[in-house]
Write an enzyme that holds these catalytic residues in place. Structure first.
Site, mmCIF file in Angstrom:
data_model
loop_
_atom_site.group_PDB
_atom_site.id
_atom_site.type_symbol
_atom_site.label_atom_id
_atom_site.label_comp_id
_atom_site.label_asym_id
_atom_site.label_seq_id
_atom_site.Cartn_x
_atom_site.Cartn_y
_atom_site.Cartn_z
ATOM 1 N N CYS A 842 0.886 -1.165 0.000
ATOM 2 C CA CYS A 842 0.000 0.000 0.000
ATOM 3 C C CYS A 842 0.924 1.216 0.000
ATOM 4 O O CYS A 842 1.760 1.345 -0.883
ATOM 5 C CB CYS A 842 -0.968 -0.033 1.172
ATOM 6 S SG CYS A 842 -0.265 -0.574 2.736
ATOM 7 N N SER A 843 0.824 2.083 0.993
ATOM 8 C CA SER A 843 1.778 3.187 1.079
ATOM 9 C C SER A 843 2.920 2.822 2.019
ATOM 10 O O SER A 843 4.082 2.844 1.646
ATOM 11 C CB SER A 843 1.079 4.463 1.557
ATOM 12 O OG SER A 843 1.982 5.545 1.602
ATOM 13 N N GLY A 845 2.890 -0.218 3.606
ATOM 14 C CA GLY A 845 3.039 -1.665 3.534
ATOM 15 C C GLY A 845 2.684 -2.369 4.815
ATOM 16 O O GLY A 845 3.191 -3.464 5.084
ATOM 17 N N ILE A 846 1.785 -1.787 5.606
ATOM 18 C CA ILE A 846 1.389 -2.418 6.865
ATOM 19 C C ILE A 846 -0.121 -2.388 7.096
ATOM 20 O O ILE A 846 -0.684 -3.353 7.595
ATOM 21 C CB ILE A 846 2.103 -1.763 8.077
ATOM 22 C CG1 ILE A 846 1.855 -0.256 8.111
ATOM 23 C CG2 ILE A 846 3.589 -2.064 8.053
ATOM 24 C CD1 ILE A 846 2.430 0.442 9.325
ATOM 25 N N GLY A 847 -0.793 -1.291 6.741
ATOM 26 C CA GLY A 847 -2.211 -1.143 7.057
ATOM 27 C C GLY A 847 -3.113 -1.948 6.148
ATOM 28 O O GLY A 847 -3.600 -3.021 6.498
ATOM 29 N N ARG A 848 -3.372 -1.437 4.967
ATOM 30 C CA ARG A 848 -4.228 -2.140 4.011
ATOM 31 C C ARG A 848 -3.594 -3.472 3.596
ATOM 32 O O ARG A 848 -4.308 -4.437 3.325
ATOM 33 C CB ARG A 848 -4.465 -1.261 2.787
ATOM 34 C CG ARG A 848 -5.089 0.080 3.126
ATOM 35 C CD ARG A 848 -5.207 0.980 1.911
ATOM 36 N NE ARG A 848 -5.515 2.349 2.300
ATOM 37 C CZ ARG A 848 -5.673 3.353 1.451
ATOM 38 N NH1 ARG A 848 -5.556 3.140 0.154
ATOM 39 N NH2 ARG A 848 -5.936 4.574 1.884
ATOM 40 N N GLN A 886 -3.144 -1.783 10.872
ATOM 41 C CA GLN A 886 -2.593 -0.649 11.581
ATOM 42 C C GLN A 886 -3.515 -0.006 12.603
ATOM 43 O O GLN A 886 -3.065 0.406 13.658
ATOM 44 C CB GLN A 886 -2.236 0.384 10.517
ATOM 45 C CG GLN A 886 -1.261 1.403 10.945
ATOM 46 C CD GLN A 886 -0.914 2.250 9.764
ATOM 47 O OE1 GLN A 886 -1.005 1.822 8.634
ATOM 48 N NE2 GLN A 886 -0.540 3.449 10.008
#
Length: 913
Positions: A842-843, A845-848, A886
């Site tokens: 994602c941005s 690399g942890i949330g979505r 996240q």
């Protein structure tokens, strides 16, 4: 007497009164104004009049009511030093180039969310301005975005496509971008057909909503140079000052970090707030072309700051809030409240003592809930995709809605900044963001009795950063608080994540209360900033809503937040007003975050339900009793979502696995390869590149399911930066990956989330030793599918990659409905190659990214009729990459999606045999 006056620079005026009318007649001149529709109108004015008189004529000619967004720009000024007509200055001092003169009526202030504009005419003028800027090249955009924008402009002008009227080539005389060609126009014509049914106003709103996602939306550019005489552009945006080199943002200075802006001759200075452990003021300097352009830049910065700061405030709150803000301006009328403003020669001053600064090691940004459409040529236009919010009217009777309005329109621009070479003068600064203080000033008793009935739910009572957002509470409610008190990191909102324990004693609890029939909540408060003591619950009325809610409100509880508002700087009367105002909201609920110093003794807990709320059995679950089957685990998940305990459990889980080092990510040569400075791969699970430079911010994440004899392999990574695209494709090549999953758009509300590391079809893009060619591109309402050919130029080998980009995730929070996301996950599963990792980013690399891994893992377990424990899945992920999944809202979203997949049978169960 006469000689004395001459000595002081004065002179005696012997003009006769009879000559004055003749003088006035001679001073009448003609001014021409070019409006946004291209028409020119002439106006007769007096040179002695103030600029406001000409502005009023222009406003009156158009019938504009929201006048504050527009201005008159001097027509003879260079593009890189725009100058605007000043309302309070005589025309003769501004229009020195001779008469007749020409000015341009333009939008001066572009608000972050144009959907909140009250008048349709204002939105139409925004549309005309943006269309002109794109057409003339002032607002640059990718070719695919330009096609979509042009198609909406055509829909606005021509209406629905009609094959009997609109023959091939009907746009031949139309101009949309500077260097358009026949192929571009044919794409626009093709896309125009898909917009059938859109009204003119709807098409224009769609145009605006796409244009506002562009990097230079709302940025006023001024040309300058650094101290080494290298060209750069200084951009003034709604949230601060940006610096561009070759149209790439290299530095950004939010208003909240700026103590003063000043100029001296041709030098322009930005005085920044001191960092921790620094004793000297940090100043960034730029060279401007001349004194006039330098002063022009300074003045525009002051006016932009004054305008956008005032737009954040409700009219009723301005007088109170002026106590906390001290702004200096050469024109006091531009500031929020004259009596609290300082006049500073050549500068603008903020009083740092009057505001509480947050951690200066953080940068926060906030996104709007409306979606950013993807920049693809085949993007559909129906209304269901563009969720255009109705403008909200400010009303003192609905404070809750106004609070949401303020939060949603607050904007801090962010673009990744890598370290510059020593020769660059505009060095990177640590950035922070302090919430503005909002309050209503009314006379209320020193202590007030407030009551309520009905239920509430518990919030995380831990020192872990993050927050629980039970159903019915704004997702920003606790997230903003933890970002303020603990430096909590939100993927779409922050450059840093700081894992800090809370400074205060006790733990936090979220309590929701609904008033009784008489509108009372049933508790008394004491304290406030005017009483120099914290706000504490002093009395609870028996059997009142505050007494019967679960968990109950206790005497001695310290109030931290009221409906998401930090009340630490408010008086007692203001806090009482906030509480009363919550009764006027749609839900009528009062949401309190309280700090409880100690857990009550068990004797004080009156029910088993309350006991389970305060001490949930599954706080540290292993395999809950009765949950060793799929049905049992789903029943536990359903109950946990209803009670809120699943979110409490999530908040208790560590974000980074203790004891795992990230030393390689912190090496000096690797620092500029990290998009976020605290989102770093563990040394033990990081992906190693072949060759001399082996670092990339990426982690191996293997989701083992022993009972299913299955392992889903992933490489979780951040969205590539301009300087890490070659390493990104190196990973794809080294691992021979055939599937890349992208869970973000390139920009969201103008903020760069990921650099475009692939070419538009059928172009070729080079990254290091790799040729990348996009062979096909297919767009749906929720995602874009691309086929890419990667060629190693050293060996001549080729490799095909499928690139899936999910584009339906909203700018803020999580999707309202999981349907699109679940379909996307199922499609990802269908393209998997056994034993091969899927690269997901994602941005950060942890949330979505974590949400997708959790969802796919859960689908595999449901498919095989095995129990699903989302918290265990998240724990396994965080053991391999920190902070996966996240926020509480993301965790709640994926838990609800898992439950939906099970209950609706969206995954076909495999035959146990």
């Amino acid at each position: 007497m006469t000689s004395r006056l001459r000595a002081l620079g004065g002179r005696i005026n012997n003009t006769r009164t009879s000559e004055l009318p003749k003088e006035k007649t001679r001073s009448e001149v003609i001014c021409s104004i070019r409006f946004l529709d291209g028409l020119v109108q002439t106006f007769k004015v007096n040179k002695q009049d103030l600029g406001q008189s000409l502005l009023d004529m222009a406003y009156g000619h158009l019938g504009v009511t929201e006048k504050e967004y527009f201005g008159l720009q001097h027509g003879d000024d260079p593009v890189d030093s725009p100058r605007w007509l000043e309302a309070s200055k005589p025309l003769r001092k501004q229009l020195k180039g001779g008469f007749p003169c020409t000015l341009h009526f333009r939008v001066r202030y572009f608000i972050p969310d144009p959907n909140t504009l009250q008048q349709e005419q204002t939105r139409h003028l925004y549309f005309l301005q943006l269309k002109m800027d794109v057409c003339e090249g002032r607002l640059t955009c990718p070719l695919n975005s330009a096609v979509v924008l042009a198609s909406y402009a055509v829909q606005s002008h021509f209406g629905d496509f009609n094959s009997s009227i609109h023959h091939p080539g009907y746009l031949a005389d139309s101009q949309f971008i500077p260097d358009q060609n026949d192929d571009f126009l044919s794409k626009v014509e093709s896309l125009h057909e898909q917009h059938s049914g859109l009204k003119q106003s709807e098409a224009e709103s769609c145009y605006i909503n796409i244009a506002r996602t562009l990097d230079f939306y709302g940025v006023e550019l001024h040309g300058g140079r650094d101290l080494h005489n290298l060209d750069l552009m200084i951009g003034i945006a709604s949230a601060g000052i940006a610096v561009y080199r070759k149209y790439i943002c290299t530095s950004f200075y939010p208003w909240v970090n700026i103590l003063k802006i000043s100029f001296k001759r041709k030098k322009f200075f930005i005085h920044q707030r001191q960092k921790q452990a620094e004793s000297r003021e940090h100043i960034v300097a730029f060279n401007m072309l001349n004194y006039r352009s330098c002063k022009n830049l300074w003045k525009s910065c002051v006016e932009h700051h004054s305008f956008f700061q005032a737009k954040k405030l409700l009219p009723q709150e301005k007088n109170v809030l002026s106590q906390y803000w001290t702004l200096g301006s050469r024109n006091p009328k531009k500031s929020v409240n004259n009596q609290y403003c300082k006049k500073v020669i050549g500068g603008m001053v903020w009083n740092p003592v009057m505001r509480r600064s947050l951690s200066v090691e953080r940068l926060e940004t906030k996104s709007l809930p409306s979606r950013s459409p993807p920049i693809t040529p085949n993007w559909r236009s129906p209304r269901l995709r563009h969720e255009i919010r109705k403008p909200r009217h400010s009303s003192a009777d609905n404070l809750a809605n106004e609070m949401t309005y303020i939060t949603e329109t607050e904007d801090v621009f962010y673009t990744y900044k890598g370290p510059l070479s020593p020769k660059d003068s505009d060095s990177e600064v640590s950035q922070n963001h302090s919430p503005h203080r909002e309050s209503l000033s009314e006379n209320n008793p020193a202590q007030s009795c407030l009551t309520q009935k009905s239920s509430s739910s518990v919030s995380p009572s831990s020192n872990a950063p993050g927050s629980c957002s039970p159903d019915g509470v704004d997702q920003r409610f606790l997230e903003d608080y933890h970002k303020v008190t603990k430096g909590g990191f939100v993927e779409d909102a922050s450059q840093y994540y700081c894992d800090k324990s809370d400074d205060g004693d006790g733990y936090l609890v979220l309590i929701r209360i609904t008033p009784d029939e008489e509108g009372r909540f049933g508790f008394n408060l004491k304290g406030g900033v005017d009483q120099k003591m914290p706000l504490v619950v002093s009395r609870i009325n028996p059997e009142s809503p505050a007494d019967t809610c679960m968990p109950k409100l206790n005497e001695g509880d310290q109030i931290v937040l009221i409906n998401g508002r930090d009340i630490s700087e408010h008086t007692h009367d203001q806090v009482v007003m906030f509480i009363k105002a919550s009764r006027e909201s749609h839900s009528r609920e009062l949401a309190l975050v309280i700090r409880r110093k100690a857990v009550r003794s068990l004797a004080e807990i009156r029910s088993e339900d309350e006991l389970s709320q305060l001490f949930p059995e599954a706080m540290f679950p292993a395999c809950p009793e009765g949950g060793d089957s799929l049905e049992g685990s789903m029943e536990l998940l359903k109950k946990g979502l209803e009670s809120g305990t699943v979110l409490i459990q999530f908040e208790q889980l560590y974000r980074k696995k203790p004891g795992l080092a990230v030393s390689f990510a912190k090496l000096p040569q690797n620092l500029d390869k990290n998009r976020y400075k605290d989102v770093l791969p563990y040394d033990t699970t990081r992906v190693l590149l072949q060759g001399n430079e082996d670092y990339i911010n990426a982690s191996y994440v293997n989701m083992e399911m022993p009972a299913a004899n299955l392992v889903n392999k992933y490489i979780a990574t951040q969205g590539p930066l301009p300087n890490t695209c070659a390493q990104f494709w190196q990973v794809v090549w080294d691992q021979k990956l055939s599937l890349v999953v992208m869970l973000t758009t390139l920009t969201e509300r103008g903020r760069t989330k990921c650099h475009q590391y692939w070419p538009d079809p059928p172009d070729i893009m080079d990254h290091g030793i790799f040729h990348i060619q996009c062979q096909t591109e297919d767009c749906t309402i929720a995602y874009v599918s691309r086929e890419m050919l990667v060629t190693n130029t050293e060996t001549g080998e080729e490799h095909t990659v499928t690139h899936l980009q999910y584009v339906a995730w909203p700018d803020h929070g999580v999707p309202d409905d999981s349907s699109d996301f679940l379909e996307f996950v199922k499609y990802v599963r269908s393209l998997r190659v056994d034993g091969e990792p899927a690269l997901v980013h994602c941005s950060a690399g942890i949330g979505r990214t974590g949400v997708l891994v959790t969802m796919e893992t859960a689908m595999c377990l449901i498919e095989r009729n095995l129990p699903v424990y989302p918290l265990d899945i998240v724990r396994k992920m965080r053991d391999q990459r920190a902070m996966m999944v996240q926020t509480s809202s993301q965790y709640k979203f994926v838990c609800e999606a898992i439950l939906r997949v099970y209950e609706e049978g969206l995954v076909q169960r495999l035959d146990p045999s």
